[in-house]
Design a protein around this motif. Structure first.
Motif, PDB file in Angstrom:
ATOM      1  N   TYR A   1      32.820  36.229  38.243  1.00 46.91           N
ATOM      2  CA  TYR A   1      34.245  35.996  38.490  1.00 46.91           C
ATOM      3  C   TYR A   1      34.464  34.676  39.228  1.00 46.91           C
ATOM      4  N   VAL A   2      33.676  34.426  40.265  1.00 41.95           N
ATOM      5  CA  VAL A   2      33.838  33.196  41.050  1.00 41.95           C
ATOM      6  C   VAL A   2      33.579  31.975  40.179  1.00 41.95           C
ATOM      7  N   PHE A   3      32.561  32.034  39.327  1.00 42.55           N
ATOM      8  CA  PHE A   3      32.279  30.903  38.445  1.00 42.55           C
ATOM      9  C   PHE A   3      33.449  30.648  37.506  1.00 42.55           C
ATOM     10  N   GLU A   4      33.937  31.694  36.861  1.00 40.91           N
ATOM     11  CA  GLU A   4      35.006  31.526  35.873  1.00 40.91           C
ATOM     12  C   GLU A   4      36.286  30.999  36.509  1.00 40.91           C
ATOM     13  N   GLU A   5      36.605  31.488  37.690  1.00 42.13           N
ATOM     14  CA  GLU A   5      37.823  31.039  38.351  1.00 42.13           C
ATOM     15  C   GLU A   5      37.666  29.632  38.925  1.00 42.13           C
TER      16      GLU A   5
ATOM     17  N   LEU B   1      36.421  28.392  33.176  1.00 39.87           N
ATOM     18  CA  LEU B   1      35.636  28.640  31.974  1.00 39.87           C
ATOM     19  C   LEU B   1      35.347  30.129  31.888  1.00 39.87           C
ATOM     20  N   ARG B   2      35.204  30.653  30.680  1.00 40.83           N
ATOM     21  CA  ARG B   2      35.005  32.087  30.494  1.00 40.83           C
ATOM     22  C   ARG B   2      33.691  32.358  29.768  1.00 40.83           C
ATOM     23  N   PHE B   3      32.968  33.379  30.246  1.00 35.10           N
ATOM     24  CA  PHE B   3      31.772  33.844  29.554  1.00 35.10           C
ATOM     25  C   PHE B   3      32.167  34.912  28.535  1.00 35.10           C
ATOM     26  N   GLY B   4      31.459  34.910  27.409  1.00 37.16           N
ATOM     27  CA  GLY B   4      31.757  35.864  26.350  1.00 37.16           C
ATOM     28  C   GLY B   4      31.045  37.182  26.514  1.00 37.16           C
ATOM     29  N   VAL B   5      30.223  37.334  27.560  1.00 39.19           N
ATOM     30  CA  VAL B   5      29.509  38.588  27.808  1.00 39.19           C
ATOM     31  C   VAL B   5      29.575  38.891  29.299  1.00 39.19           C
ATOM     32  N   PRO B   6      29.535  40.163  29.676  1.00 39.05           N
ATOM     33  CA  PRO B   6      29.482  40.497  31.105  1.00 39.05           C
ATOM     34  C   PRO B   6      28.063  40.333  31.635  1.00 39.05           C
ATOM     35  N   PHE B   7      27.948  39.864  32.849  1.00 35.20           N
ATOM     36  CA  PHE B   7      26.633  39.750  33.474  1.00 35.20           C
ATOM     37  C   PHE B   7      26.106  41.145  33.803  1.00 35.20           C
TER      38      PHE B   7
END
Length: 471
Positions: free
Chosen positions: A354-358, A362-368
């Motif tokens: 969440y911190v990275f995306e915000e 940028l958005r990841f296409g998969v959950p970590f």
């Protein structure tokens, strides 16, 4: 009438005499202090001039220069004040006044990069939080991943090159395990990492190596006239689990012996970093042997790799006392971590995503995925208290750095959360993008070794598991 005239003349005369006496008296009374004041000013000017001449011609830099101490104090306080995180003031004052000689100078004065360019530690986290900030993939923004061994960096590195929802996705080659992460409008890398550029600054390059090398590497391809913005990112892991994970990995044959350990314009010498083993590897090492080697780089690895080693004389451990070296490295590691555009902890995958995306929009296409049940945790549960206590002592700096990082991570997370009106929905649906499926490599990738006959761009891959922090 004549009498009145005489009286007027007498009074005028008396007044004139009285006025002259008064003025003369006052002038005489005031002249002495003014003269003293002028003499005092002249004396001060003489002292100042003498001091300037003395400092300019007779006083050596090593004994008189205040710059190193001031710079270190500023760097130290930047670590404690960034994001409201404060440290022990006594330790900071000791750190500030204990630096001598050339310690505390900028990294570029100590560590000559490939082309002797000034080091670039990247944009700070405060810069990233600016309201007008945007990671500009079309310009010259570069993400630099500092990959510390056994922190989950292999999985995170694969997320970066394969799972980000980009206008121009990275193009990955399965056989080479390498991806081209180019900008949408031209063939220039926006990501500096193991899977996008290879180990161009050395195998598992640390903060000291990366900040003095990355810009020079990009100059080779783009030219030195390009003005880039660097965004440093990294992962940290709970120190005891990370240490045991490294032990298990070394026990299986990993060495990282071809890492450069570049600092002070050169690589560390064998005398500065003696090997803990004889032969090709330390395969089969026992935990007692692993703990007992005083030169084992696994001890406090995260603090060392996050700090500016130029401040402590690089790998010359005789440069200062052990206690002073530890204090300087820890303060430097905290400062550098607090200034990084992004960092995460292996134990908090969802928060890190969440911190990275915000932060970067940028958005990841998969959950970590969270992997808490590891082989290192199994080893930990079987350790006797005395051995566990010894491991804690050997990693005391990392333990303090990790607590600092955890506090800072939650502070950033809560700040981003408070600014996000859609937080509940966003957090519950991390990694869920329409039309995206998770990418799987042909085989698992582990940390690499580099033979003496290859350069840092040629990888010899070994496979021990899909998550390098899971052992």
């Amino acid at each position: 009438m004549a009498k009145r005239s005489v009286e007027v003349q007498v009074l005028d005369s008396d007044f004139s005499v009285l006025l002259r006496e008064s003025v003369t008296y006052e002038f005489k009374m005031e002249s002495r202090p003014k003269q003293r004041f002028r003499n005092f000013i002249m004396f001060l000017m003489f002292l100042a001039l003498t001091g300037i001449i003395y400092f300019s011609y007779f006083c050596s830099d090593s004994s008189c220069s205040l710059t190193p101490q001031v710079r270190v104090r500023q760097a130290t306080w930047s670590a404690t004040m960034n994001d409201g995180i404060s440290a022990d003031s006594d330790e900071m004052m000791r750190l500030g006044y204990s630096i001598q000689d050339s310690l505390g100078q900028p990294l570029s004065l100590h560590s000559s990069p490939i082309n002797s360019k000034t080091s670039n530690p990247g944009l700070s986290y405060d810069d990233v939080l600016n309201e007008n900030f945007q990671f500009d993939m079309n310009a010259h923004d570069v993400m630099v991943f500092l990959h510390i061994q056994k922190t989950g960096g292999t999985s995170f590195g694969k997320h970066l090159v394969q799972d980000l929802d980009l206008q121009r996705p990275c193009s990955c080659q399965r056989k080479r395990k390498r991806c081209y992460c180019f900008r949408p409008n031209r063939n220039e890398n926006w990501l500096f990492s193991r899977y996008s550029t290879g180990w161009k600054c050395g195998l598992h390059a640390d903060w000291t190596e990366l900040t003095s090398c990355v810009d020079a590497e990009f100059d080779k391809n783009e030219g030195d006239s390009v003005k880039r913005r660097y965004f440093y990112i990294t992962l940290l892991r709970e120190p005891i689990a990370r240490y045991l994970s490294e032990f298990r990995h070394v026990q299986r044959g990993a060495t990282w012996k071809h890492a450069r350990h570049w600092c002070g314009g050169r690589e560390a010498t064998p005398g500065e970093l003696p090997l803990c083993y004889h032969g090709e590897s330390w395969s089969g090492v026992t935990l007692d042997e692993f703990i007992s080697c005083p030169h084992n780089l696994a001890h406090n690895r995260q603090t060392r790799m996050m700090s500016d080693l130029a401040l402590v004389g690089c790998y010359n451990t005789s440069y200062m006392s052990t206690g002073e070296r530890n204090r300087v490295m820890l303060a430097s590691a905290k400062r550098n971590l607090a200034a990084m555009a992004f960092f995460s902890l292996t134990e908090f995958q969802k928060i890190g995503q969440y911190v990275f995306e915000e932060t970067f929009n940028l958005r990841f296409g998969v959950p970590f995925e969270q992997h808490n049940a590891t082989l290192s945790s199994t080893t930990l549960s079987s350790l006797p208290p005395s051995k566990l206590r010894k491991i804690h002592e050997l990693n005391a700096l990392d333990l303090e750095l990790y607590e600092f990082a955890k506090t800072l991570m939650y502070k950033r997370f809560n700040k981003l959360k408070s600014r996000d009106p859609q937080f509940a929905e966003r957090f519950a649906n991390l990694g869920r993008l329409p039309g995206r499926t998770e990418f799987n490599w042909d085989q698992a990738i582990e940390d690499t070794t580099i033979t003496s006959n290859t350069d840092f761009n040629t990888l010899q891959v070994s496979s021990y598991g899909s998550l390098d922090a899971s052992v």
